[in-house]
Design a protein around this motif. Structure first.
Motif, mmCIF file in Angstrom:
data_model
loop_
_atom_site.group_PDB
_atom_site.id
_atom_site.type_symbol
_atom_site.label_atom_id
_atom_site.label_comp_id
_atom_site.label_asym_id
_atom_site.label_seq_id
_atom_site.Cartn_x
_atom_site.Cartn_y
_atom_site.Cartn_z
ATOM 1 N N GLU A 1 0.608 2.422 -15.726
ATOM 2 C CA GLU A 1 0.822 0.635 -15.751
ATOM 3 C C GLU A 1 1.678 0.484 -14.641
ATOM 4 O O GLU A 1 1.118 -0.633 -13.875
ATOM 5 N N ILE A 2 2.495 1.329 -14.031
ATOM 6 C CA ILE A 2 3.049 1.143 -12.798
ATOM 7 C C ILE A 2 2.272 1.180 -11.815
ATOM 8 O O ILE A 2 2.039 0.282 -10.699
ATOM 9 N N GLY A 3 1.361 2.323 -11.832
ATOM 10 C CA GLY A 3 0.128 2.283 -10.650
ATOM 11 C C GLY A 3 -0.648 1.244 -10.716
ATOM 12 O O GLY A 3 -0.834 0.851 -9.628
ATOM 13 N N HIS B 1 -2.392 -3.578 -7.910
ATOM 14 C CA HIS B 1 -2.905 -5.200 -8.159
ATOM 15 C C HIS B 1 -2.141 -5.617 -6.938
ATOM 16 O O HIS B 1 -2.767 -6.674 -6.443
ATOM 17 N N ALA B 2 -0.754 -5.395 -6.711
ATOM 18 C CA ALA B 2 0.012 -6.228 -5.779
ATOM 19 C C ALA B 2 -0.475 -5.823 -4.312
ATOM 20 O O ALA B 2 -0.563 -6.836 -3.548
ATOM 21 N N TYR B 3 -1.080 -4.767 -4.104
ATOM 22 C CA TYR B 3 -1.492 -4.420 -2.568
ATOM 23 C C TYR B 3 -2.803 -5.100 -2.580
ATOM 24 O O TYR B 3 -3.021 -6.029 -1.615
ATOM 25 N N GLU B 4 -3.689 -5.465 -3.634
ATOM 26 C CA GLU B 4 -4.707 -6.117 -3.603
ATOM 27 C C GLU B 4 -4.471 -7.604 -3.116
ATOM 28 O O GLU B 4 -5.252 -8.164 -2.550
ATOM 29 N N TRP C 1 0.861 -1.147 0.109
ATOM 30 C CA TRP C 1 -0.055 -0.038 -0.058
ATOM 31 C C TRP C 1 0.834 1.340 -0.105
ATOM 32 O O TRP C 1 0.607 2.289 -0.819
ATOM 33 N N ARG C 2 1.845 1.202 0.844
ATOM 34 C CA ARG C 2 2.731 2.432 0.908
ATOM 35 C C ARG C 2 3.368 2.760 -0.484
ATOM 36 O O ARG C 2 3.421 3.706 -0.884
ATOM 37 N N ALA C 3 3.964 1.521 -1.061
ATOM 38 C CA ALA C 3 4.524 1.724 -2.441
ATOM 39 C C ALA C 3 3.612 2.313 -3.402
ATOM 40 O O ALA C 3 4.172 3.258 -4.312
ATOM 41 N N ALA C 4 2.519 1.829 -3.593
ATOM 42 C CA ALA C 4 1.351 2.314 -4.225
ATOM 43 C C ALA C 4 0.985 3.866 -4.079
ATOM 44 O O ALA C 4 1.148 4.617 -5.029
ATOM 45 N N ILE C 5 0.812 4.169 -2.884
ATOM 46 C CA ILE C 5 0.565 5.583 -2.336
ATOM 47 C C ILE C 5 1.858 6.661 -2.637
ATOM 48 O O ILE C 5 1.536 7.695 -3.410
ATOM 49 N N GLU C 6 3.016 6.074 -2.298
ATOM 50 C CA GLU C 6 4.210 7.022 -2.735
ATOM 51 C C GLU C 6 4.215 7.107 -4.434
ATOM 52 O O GLU C 6 4.768 8.105 -4.665
ATOM 53 N N HIS C 7 4.154 6.075 -4.849
ATOM 54 C CA HIS C 7 4.132 6.115 -6.443
ATOM 55 C C HIS C 7 3.078 7.152 -6.975
ATOM 56 O O HIS C 7 3.281 8.197 -7.806
ATOM 57 N N ALA C 8 1.884 7.068 -6.524
ATOM 58 C CA ALA C 8 0.768 7.707 -7.254
ATOM 59 C C ALA C 8 0.964 9.450 -6.677
ATOM 60 O O ALA C 8 0.552 10.124 -7.446
ATOM 61 N N ALA C 9 1.597 9.631 -5.520
ATOM 62 C CA ALA C 9 1.831 10.875 -5.025
ATOM 63 C C ALA C 9 2.776 11.642 -6.079
ATOM 64 O O ALA C 9 2.647 12.820 -6.177
ATOM 65 N N GLY C 10 3.610 10.862 -6.430
ATOM 66 C CA GLY C 10 4.619 11.502 -7.316
ATOM 67 C C GLY C 10 4.414 11.373 -9.183
ATOM 68 O O GLY C 10 5.170 11.751 -9.766
ATOM 69 N N CYS C 11 3.219 10.782 -9.284
ATOM 70 C CA CYS C 11 3.046 10.240 -10.613
ATOM 71 C C CYS C 11 1.934 10.917 -11.377
ATOM 72 O O CYS C 11 0.926 11.006 -11.086
ATOM 73 N N PRO C 12 2.110 11.947 -12.354
ATOM 74 C CA PRO C 12 1.174 13.013 -12.891
ATOM 75 C C PRO C 12 -0.079 12.038 -13.650
ATOM 76 O O PRO C 12 -1.162 12.329 -13.454
#
Length: 59
Positions: free
Chosen positions: A37-39, A44-47, A16-27
């Motif tokens: 695709e990365i997000g 999906h990994a979190y789910e 979850w942390r990885a997904a949120i940190e990515h989303a925070a910096g990804c336009p």
């Protein structure tokens, strides 16, 4: 809680942390309707980690 349940819960938290940190910096992740695709892979990994943690807790 067993040690294996703790490990799966920790993995879900880290996913979850990885997904949120990515989303925070990804336009693309921050733009409604845009795809990333990365997000998507991180989400999906979190789910999957969450499903596994629940299954471990039920058994």
């Amino acid at each position: 809680m067993t040690s294996s349940q703790s490990a799966t819960d920790l993995f879900a938290d880290e996913a979850w942390r990885a997904a949120i940190e990515h989303a925070a910096g990804c336009p693309a992740c921050r733009t409604p309707g845009a795809g990333c695709e990365i997000g998507e892979r991180l989400l999906h990994a979190y789910e999957e980690a969450t499903r596994q943690a629940r299954a471990d807790g039920a058994g």
